[in-house]
Design an enzyme around this catalytic site. Sequence first.
Site, short mmCIF file in Angstrom:
data_model
loop_
_atom_site.label_atom_id
_atom_site.label_comp_id
_atom_site.label_asym_id
_atom_site.label_seq_id
_atom_site.Cartn_x
_atom_site.Cartn_y
_atom_site.Cartn_z
N HIS A 209 0.79 -1.12 0.00
CA HIS A 209 -0.07 0.29 -0.26
C HIS A 209 0.88 0.94 0.11
CE1 HIS A 209 0.67 -0.63 4.17
NE2 HIS A 209 0.36 0.62 4.44
C1 UD1 Z 1 -2.34 5.46 5.42
C2 UD1 Z 1 -1.13 5.74 6.67
C3 UD1 Z 1 0.05 4.96 6.15
C4 UD1 Z 1 -0.68 3.60 6.41
C5 UD1 Z 1 -1.77 2.97 6.21
C6 UD1 Z 1 -2.38 1.46 6.74
C7 UD1 Z 1 -0.39 8.00 6.55
C8 UD1 Z 1 -0.05 9.20 5.73
N1 UD1 Z 1 -1.16 6.82 5.84
O1 UD1 Z 1 -1.72 4.95 4.53
O2 UD1 Z 1 1.15 5.18 7.44
O3 UD1 Z 1 0.18 2.37 6.46
O4 UD1 Z 1 -2.87 3.82 6.34
O5 UD1 Z 1 -3.55 1.09 5.71
O6 UD1 Z 1 -1.42 8.59 7.31
N2 UD1 Z 1 -9.68 4.78 1.40
C9 UD1 Z 1 -10.97 3.84 0.92
N3 UD1 Z 1 -11.05 3.64 2.59
C10 UD1 Z 1 -10.66 3.70 3.87
C11 UD1 Z 1 -9.88 4.60 3.31
C12 UD1 Z 1 -8.77 4.78 2.49
O7 UD1 Z 1 -11.18 3.70 0.32
O8 UD1 Z 1 -11.39 3.83 4.71
C13 UD1 Z 1 -8.83 5.50 0.08
C14 UD1 Z 1 -9.07 6.53 0.03
O9 UD1 Z 1 -9.68 6.59 -1.59
C15 UD1 Z 1 -8.03 7.00 0.40
C16 UD1 Z 1 -6.78 5.98 0.02
O10 UD1 Z 1 -7.47 4.74 0.52
O11 UD1 Z 1 -7.71 8.42 -0.80
C17 UD1 Z 1 -5.31 6.22 1.26
O12 UD1 Z 1 -5.88 6.51 2.41
P1 UD1 Z 1 -4.68 7.51 3.40
O13 UD1 Z 1 -5.50 7.37 5.04
O14 UD1 Z 1 -4.91 8.37 3.07
O15 UD1 Z 1 -3.79 6.83 3.38
P2 UD1 Z 1 -3.59 5.26 2.81
O16 UD1 Z 1 -2.84 5.20 2.70
O17 UD1 Z 1 -4.67 4.71 3.53
N1 UDP Z 2 -3.76 -6.31 8.77
C1 UDP Z 2 -5.01 -6.78 8.56
N2 UDP Z 2 -5.75 -7.29 7.11
C2 UDP Z 2 -4.94 -7.19 6.29
C3 UDP Z 2 -3.85 -6.35 6.13
C4 UDP Z 2 -3.18 -6.10 7.55
O1 UDP Z 2 -5.67 -7.17 9.72
O2 UDP Z 2 -5.29 -7.63 4.52
C5 UDP Z 2 -3.30 -5.66 9.85
C6 UDP Z 2 -2.09 -7.03 10.38
O3 UDP Z 2 -1.58 -7.83 10.74
C7 UDP Z 2 -1.14 -5.39 11.44
C8 UDP Z 2 -1.29 -4.49 10.43
O4 UDP Z 2 -2.69 -4.66 9.78
O5 UDP Z 2 -1.61 -4.86 12.11
C9 UDP Z 2 -0.68 -3.40 9.85
O6 UDP Z 2 -1.41 -2.10 9.02
P1 UDP Z 2 -1.06 -1.15 7.47
O7 UDP Z 2 -0.28 -2.55 6.85
O8 UDP Z 2 -1.84 -0.99 7.07
O9 UDP Z 2 0.20 -0.94 7.77
P2 UDP Z 2 1.26 -0.04 8.15
O10 UDP Z 2 1.91 -1.10 9.28
O11 UDP Z 2 2.06 -0.38 7.51
O12 UDP Z 2 1.88 1.27 9.17
#
Ligand code: UD1
Ligand code: UDP
Length: 364
Positions: A209
């Site tokens: 991601h």
């Molecule tokens: C965010 C965090 C990242 C973390 C990740 C975990 C920041 C800068 N980034 O990244 O550190 O590893 O979450 O998963 O805070 N979206 C949906 N549904 C949701 C949430 C998001 O569709 O419930 C889509 C939206 O199009 C959004 C995109 O995902 O624009 C990105 O979401 P965002 O929260 O901005 O950042 P992540 O890439 O999820």
């Molecule tokens: N995770 C989950 N379902 C998924 C992918 C990840 O429950 O399909 C959990 C994973 O076990 C961990 C957390 O999500 O506990 C990690 O989150 P993510 O990778 O979104 O964020 P990051 O750690 O990179 O910030």
Amino acid sequence: MRIDIIAGARPNFMKIAPIIDAIRIRQLDGSKLSFRLVHTGQHYDKAMSGRFFEELNIPDPDINLEVGSGTQAEQTGNIMVRYEKLLMESPCDLCLVVGDVTSTMACSIAAKKLNIKVAHVEGGIRSFDLTMPEEINRMVTDSITDYFFTTSEVANQNLIKEGVDPKAIFFVGNTMIDTLLKNQSRFSQPSLWKDLSLKEKEYFIITLHRPSNVDEVNQLQKLLSEITLSAQQLPIIFPVHPRTRKTLLSANLSWSNLFCVDPLGYLEFNYLVKHAKAVITDSGGVTEETTVLGVPCMTLRTSTERPETVTMGTNELLGIDPSAIRPAMQKVFEGNWKRGIIPEKWDGQTAGRIVTALEKVLSV
Ligand code: UD1
Ligand code: UDP
């Protein structure tokens, strides 16, 4: 004494669950520590948020700021405005933030500007890669944090080099591992296991991601092509993050041994991780979980803020050049992946240490 516990995005929920449990247990013993759970709404899909509350027995948030998605500045600004308003109407004694997402930084700034103390769980970790928004979030949050709860000696040293008073640093361990160890016996086989006839150690699981891997269709296509080719026909399960889904859908990409599914619940995801031949990821949290579960992990990033997962654990940094994938996969097939050890204090007791420290600094 009331603390605000802030959560906004998927990895935050695994980190707050054991802290809430530990506070509740301490309350039964008469502790005067109480909390208000504030969800910023950064993640809002059931699969990225609500499901973890059910699975990990996290109470419903007291407040949901409902900020939703947006650019970095939009999200930061909206969270700050809404959290500041909440604090002005109903202040707290301490704001506890976890991890490195935008919600972490935005709430810590809003609280600190109202002279409210800030505690940062997972303080001090650094990738030194300022192209990632998370590194900026970490640096800004730590620059205004009063109490640092750290996961490693490296994090302690980073903070000391930055001039933090050692008395403000509490080396407590890793709350994400509290959740992993507590729930290990509840990991559950997803229905896709039977649908795809999966067998232990005969499939891979991947999560991607990071913007540098998934926002640009060519890069994502190259990575997935190389992963599917080097998997020697074994199935690859890919729970697709919503950010990644957008790119995949825009290009209509597919491979015969790649099975794209919606993001999985915590218990099903970690069941698959535990039994996988190996994991390929760009997640931070997943590298910690694979280290504790002893599963080979290949990270498609050029840096990590969690170096102990590489120096002690089962994780290797491959970078983001797809050509690094094949030799690493070969090593997995040959059974030559390193074994690893579990970092100090990643023992399931971290949240209790945090609550003890909070009671001390808040004199409750
Ligand atoms: C965010 C965090 C990242 C973390 C990740 C975990 C920041 C800068 N980034 O990244 O550190 O590893 O979450 O998963 O805070 N979206 C949906 N549904 C949701 C949430 C998001 O569709 O419930 C889509 C939206 O199009 C959004 C995109 O995902 O624009 C990105 O979401 P965002 O929260 O901005 O950042 P992540 O890439 O999820
Ligand atoms: N995770 C989950 N379902 C998924 C992918 C990840 O429950 O399909 C959990 C994973 O076990 C961990 C957390 O999500 O506990 C990690 O989150 P993510 O990778 O979104 O964020 P990051 O750690 O990179 O910030």
